[in-house]
Design a protein around this motif. Structure first.
Motif: not given
Length: 521
Positions: A467, A471, A518
């Motif tokens: 993540d 991101t 994202a």
């Protein structure tokens, strides 16, 4: 009704997301210029992740009397090591002496000069060694009894590019990966360009200055996209490396001489492997399809076998990579002796354009500084260079300014992270500390137990890290994560990339509308 095209006005449009493009974007943004950086693939997707991964002055360039280049690189060597001690660190090299090649006296003289061309604050000087009594001598053939030892540095090249781009973004730059620059038009006071993302979205950019940092594509970009003929053609040279299971268990690297005049390194790599390279071959093929040849594999194996007791062959190669280096044309020089110095081609015939020619990772910061020193005043910005006094993201282990402590006391800082995250395995904390430095705290914010890291997507890679990379660090695929943001790909079983790509696809599908995964920009 047609979809509205986003429009961006900026001072500088940088095309190319390798080390030079990222470095220029970082420097320019830090001086208050509005910057857009676009890269058609991933950051460091080509040449900048295919280096020998060294921060070095270039000992062999002394032989070609490139004293200015070596001095410049040696000055940058310690400066860079201080700026990002998590992804760079000192490395001691051993050069076994082959009596049939360069004379020992010549090597000793070269090392004497290498030690003294620039100030050293923490790197030890060179010395002669008796290999029979040296840790690095035990794995060498008995013929090699004498050698030399000297200092240079190691760098995670792909992460260096990402950190430079991250710093640029945090200072206000817009960084667009998987985005092609096309439709360039030059006007008296500005450039207009169309940037097309991989998903088809288009952005119209108006920029007061254009920087061509496309590396080996620089000539083609000037001709095809900008309609300008290059002032001096680049010479394209392919360098390839192989990775084998480790051939030695100590921390030294080797520099080997070849009878043809080339130099090949054998470097401890990812704890379990040895990295061997590089080759130097003239390149004329497709820049989008660069790979090692069977002849190059044979060449590197044969040279390693000339020195090491343990013999290797093509069957022992677990991974290889190749890149094309853009060198400033020098018709009289061989591929291995062609200069690695950089040249900045200035074009003020209308809206200004700067083209980066040549260069090496070690001098990227200096190249960027010189580039923005030229760009800034043209745009009414006379801010001074600042990067010599700044850490790269994650490098501020002991304060905002670079210091020798970050280099000399990294192990102590890493031990403190072991204490802070005692619920993680020491091996995982060590990898996080090396990859992210102080940004480990950002990545693990809110995590108090192993369960907080989320699912283990593939061995050693948890959702929290994936993540973070998507991101904050522009990762879009398994290849981005496993081979550039890390080298986990070397350690994982077959099928791991497919599992990770499936997880990334699921993550994108679950993202709220208007937030495609994202992903950082």
């Amino acid at each position: 009704m047609g979809e509205t095209m986003e429009r961006i006005d900026c001072d500088v449009l940088v095309v190319g997301g390798g080390i030079n493009g990222a470095g220029i974007a970082r420097d320019a943004a830090g001086r208050g210029l509005r910057v857009v950086l676009c890269e058609k693939d991933d950051l460091a997707g080509h040449t900048s992740s295919a280096s020998s991964k060294l921060i070095h002055g270039g000992l062999r360039y002394l032989e070609h009397r490139e004293f200015g280049l070596v001095r410049k690189a040696l000055i940058e060597r310690e400066l860079l090591l201080r700026s990002a001690p998590h992804i760079m660190w000192p490395l001691r090299f051993v050069m076994p002496h082959d009596a049939h090649q360069r004379p020992a006296l010549l090597i000793r003289a070269g090392l004497f000069l290498y030690d003294r061309l620039a100030r050293r604050e923490f790197l030890p000087a060179s010395r002669g060694v008796a290999l029979a009594r040296h840790a690095a001598g035990q794995v060498l053939k008995a013929d090699f009894t004498r050698g030399f030892e000297y200092s240079d540095g190691w760098v995670d090249d792909a992460r260096l590019v990402v950190l430079a781009a991250l710093d640029a973004r945090e200072r206000g730059a817009t960084v667009l990966t998987q985005t092609l620059c096309s439709g360039l038009q030059r006007h008296p006071l500005h450039w207009s360009a169309t940037l097309t993302a991989i998903d088809g979205r288009k952005t119209k950019v108006s920029a007061r200055c254009l920087v061509n940092a496309t590396g080996p594509w620089a000539d083609r970009f000037m001709q095809d996209a900008a309609g300008a003929a290059p002032g001096q053609h680049l010479r394209l040279v392919k360098g390839s490396h192989i990775v084998v299971r480790r051939l030695f268990h100590h921390a030294y690297a080797y520099i080997f001489q070849h009878p043809d005049g080339r130099i090949v390194f054998a470097i401890p790599y990812e704890r379990e492997f040895t990295l061997i390279g590089t080759t130097d071959l003239e390149f004329t093929g497709s820049l989008d399809d660069v790979a090692i040849s069977a002849g190059e594999v044979k060449y590197l194996c044969q040279l390693a076998n000339h020195y090491f007791r343990q013999q290797i062959s093509a069957a022992d190669v677990v991974w290889s990579y190749s890149g094309v280096r853009p060198l400033v044309e020098d018709a009289g020089a061989s591929a291995q002796s062609a200069s690695r110095d950089f040249r900045l081609a200035h074009d003020s015939n209308g809206a200004p354009m700067l083209t980066v020619q040549g260069g090496k990772i070690t001098t990227f910061r200096k190249l960027a500084e010189e580039a923005v020193d030229w760009i800034g005043p043209l745009l009414g910005n006379r801010s001074a260079g600042w990067t010599a006094r700044a850490c790269l993201p994650g490098g501020d282990l002991f304060g905002e300014r670079p210091s020798n402590r970050g280099v000399l006391e990294f192990d102590q800082w890493s031990a403190a992270m072991q204490q802070r995250y005692g619920w993680l395995s020491p091996a995982l904390v060590r990898r996080y500390a090396r990859a992210y430095g102080t940004r480990i705290k950002t990545m693990l914010d809110g995590c108090r137990s192993l369960a907080d890291l989320g699912p283990e997507i593939v061995p050693g890679l948890y959702a929290v890290e994936a993540d973070y990379l998507i991101t904050h660090e522009w990762a879009c695929s398994a290849a981005d994560i496993l081979w550039r943001r890390s080298k986990l790909g070397l350690h994982l079983p077959s099928g791991s990339a497919e599992k990770l790509d499936a997880w990334i696809a699921g993550r994108k599908a679950d993202a709220p509308a208007g937030q495609p995964g994202a992903q950082a920009n």
